[in-house]
Structure formats: C-alpha cells, structure tokens
Design a protein around this motif. Structure first.
Motif, PDB file in Angstrom:
ATOM      1  N   LEU A   2       0.924  -1.351   0.102  1.00  0.00           N
ATOM      2  CA  LEU A   2      -0.150  -0.054  -0.134  1.00  0.00           C
ATOM      3  C   LEU A   2       0.916   1.584   0.006  1.00  0.00           C
ATOM      4  N   LEU A   3       0.596   2.336  -0.671  1.00  0.00           N
ATOM      5  CA  LEU A   3       1.330   3.573  -0.927  1.00  0.00           C
ATOM      6  C   LEU A   3       0.488   4.682  -1.047  1.00  0.00           C
ATOM      7  N   THR A   4       0.854   5.655  -0.231  1.00  0.00           N
ATOM      8  CA  THR A   4       0.227   6.970  -0.352  1.00  0.00           C
ATOM      9  C   THR A   4       0.776   7.640  -1.425  1.00  0.00           C
ATOM     10  N   THR A  21       1.381  -9.338  -2.762  1.00  0.00           N
ATOM     11  CA  THR A  21       2.239  -9.015  -3.907  1.00  0.00           C
ATOM     12  C   THR A  21       1.439  -8.179  -4.703  1.00  0.00           C
ATOM     13  N   ALA A  22       0.393  -7.652  -4.404  1.00  0.00           N
ATOM     14  CA  ALA A  22      -0.504  -6.739  -5.144  1.00  0.00           C
ATOM     15  C   ALA A  22      -0.044  -5.203  -4.761  1.00  0.00           C
ATOM     16  N   THR A  23      -0.303  -4.178  -5.447  1.00  0.00           N
ATOM     17  CA  THR A  23       0.142  -2.804  -5.168  1.00  0.00           C
ATOM     18  C   THR A  23      -1.191  -1.901  -5.399  1.00  0.00           C
ATOM     19  N   ILE A  24      -1.328  -1.469  -4.285  1.00  0.00           N
ATOM     20  CA  ILE A  24      -2.518  -0.430  -4.297  1.00  0.00           C
ATOM     21  C   ILE A  24      -2.118   0.935  -3.921  1.00  0.00           C
ATOM     22  N   CYS A  25      -2.434   2.013  -4.807  1.00  0.00           N
ATOM     23  CA  CYS A  25      -1.615   3.326  -4.680  1.00  0.00           C
ATOM     24  C   CYS A  25      -2.459   4.451  -4.677  1.00  0.00           C
ATOM     25  N   ALA A 190       5.467  12.447 -10.025  1.00  0.00           N
ATOM     26  CA  ALA A 190       4.962  12.649  -8.656  1.00  0.00           C
ATOM     27  C   ALA A 190       5.005  11.325  -7.703  1.00  0.00           C
ATOM     28  N   HIS A 191       5.190  10.028  -8.430  1.00  0.00           N
ATOM     29  CA  HIS A 191       5.500   8.829  -7.876  1.00  0.00           C
ATOM     30  C   HIS A 191       6.787   8.831  -6.802  1.00  0.00           C
TER      31      HIS A 191
END
Length: 201
Positions: A2-4, A21-25, A190-191
C-alpha cells in the motif's frame, strides 16, 4: 504493498483481502468482500478509484485512474488476469475477461461481458447485458462491435473519439510521442514522493 500518493492513502474495507504482492496506490477505496490477487496493480494517478462490494481482481490485472478520468467498478464484478481497465465506469455484475482492455471514458452497463482479449475503446458505451466477443473491438456511441480484422471500420469509428486529446490533452495534429512522453514523465514523476504504508495482510 500500500502506498500513499499525492497525499491520498488507500482505504480497504476490513472484509476485503489484498494479496501481499498486489500494489494499491493513492486515492483507492476497496469495498467489502473484494479480493485483489497476486500481482494486481490498482493505481490512482489523481482521480479516485472505487471498487464496490465483492469485486474480484485477478492476477496481474491493472486498474488505473488519471487526473481527468476516475475509475468506478460496481458490485459483484470480476476483472480477469492481465486485464487493463482505466478511467471508466463499470456497473454491477460485469465480467471483464483475461487480457481484455477497457479505456478512458467508457461506460459499461450492468451485466456486460467483455470476453478474452476484447477491447472497449475510449468514450464507448456498452448498454446493459451487452457482450463483446473474444478478441473483438467495441467502439463508439452509438456502439459498433467489430472483429479485429476490420481495421478501417474500427478506425472510422475511433478517429472521431479523439484519443490524443481526450487522454493526453493534445490535438491529433500536434500530438507527438515526444510531447506525450514528456507530459507523462512530469505527471508520473509525482510517484517519487510515494510513501509505503504497509504490506496488506
């Protein structure tokens, strides 16, 4: 993970499950009963992403929003492995199969099926219950569903939808890969400020 992103933190309902292993951003809301499987990527570049109750996102699917195009998926939908869904509105009970693509501004009515490797082009409206056959292309409003070997007919329907302007903000006559990639480079840069929160449990 998880990413802000841009000050937004994903929100995951306690009854949902996201693979480690999933990415939620970013500005993502995942509803109750959702399952986000291994390798899936749900990336909010600016506008919100919203998954309703019991949305199943299978392995290596990519769901994205952009600054101008939010993504909303209704209840009881399935997004198959390797599918690509960006900046569109998906109603309840929709099936998006393996390798299918749904583009910016598309509207999928309740109960639609987008079958294996099918494409729903930008700004295309599928009425409730519509099916796009395996490998076929849905384009426009009013809708045309065409086999992939009918390139001229697909282009005739697609050209007025104006992909370069609608997605990247450039008129077709001025769009170039240099302009598009420079704009994307600035936006996606921006990432660099993203902050990991935790791995989903």
């Amino acid at each position: 993970m998880l990413l802000t992103h841009l000050g937004h933190t994903p929100t995951i309902d306690p009854e949902a499950w996201v693979a480690p292993t999933a990415t939620i951003c970013g500005n993502v809301r995942i509803g109750p009963g959702c399952r986000v499987m291994h390798g899936a990527q749900i990336i909010a570049e600016g506008s919100r992403i919203e998954l309703g109750e019991c949305v199943i996102v299978l392995e290596n699917a990519v769901l994205r929003s952009t600054d101008d195009h939010a993504l909303s998926i209704g209840r009881h939908c399935l997004v198959g492995p390797g599918a690509h869904v960006v900046g569109c509105t998906v109603a309840d009970d929709v099936f998006i199969a393996t390798g299918a693509s749904v583009f910016h501004g598309a509207q999928l009515g309740a109960g639609c099926e987008v079958r294996i490797n099918a494409v729903v082009h930008l700004r295309t409206t599928l009425p409730p219950g519509e099916t796009v056959p395996i490998g076929w292309v849905a384009v426009g409003n009013p809708l045309r569903i065409l086999p992939p070997d009918q390139h001229e007919a697909i282009w005739a329907a697609q050209a007025p939808l104006d992909f370069p302007r609608f997605v990247y903000g450039f008129e077709r006559t001025e769009a170039s890969m240099e302009k598009i990639t420079r704009k994307l480079s600035a936006s996606l840069g921006a990432h660099r400020g993203d902050t990991p929160i935790r791995s989903p449990e």
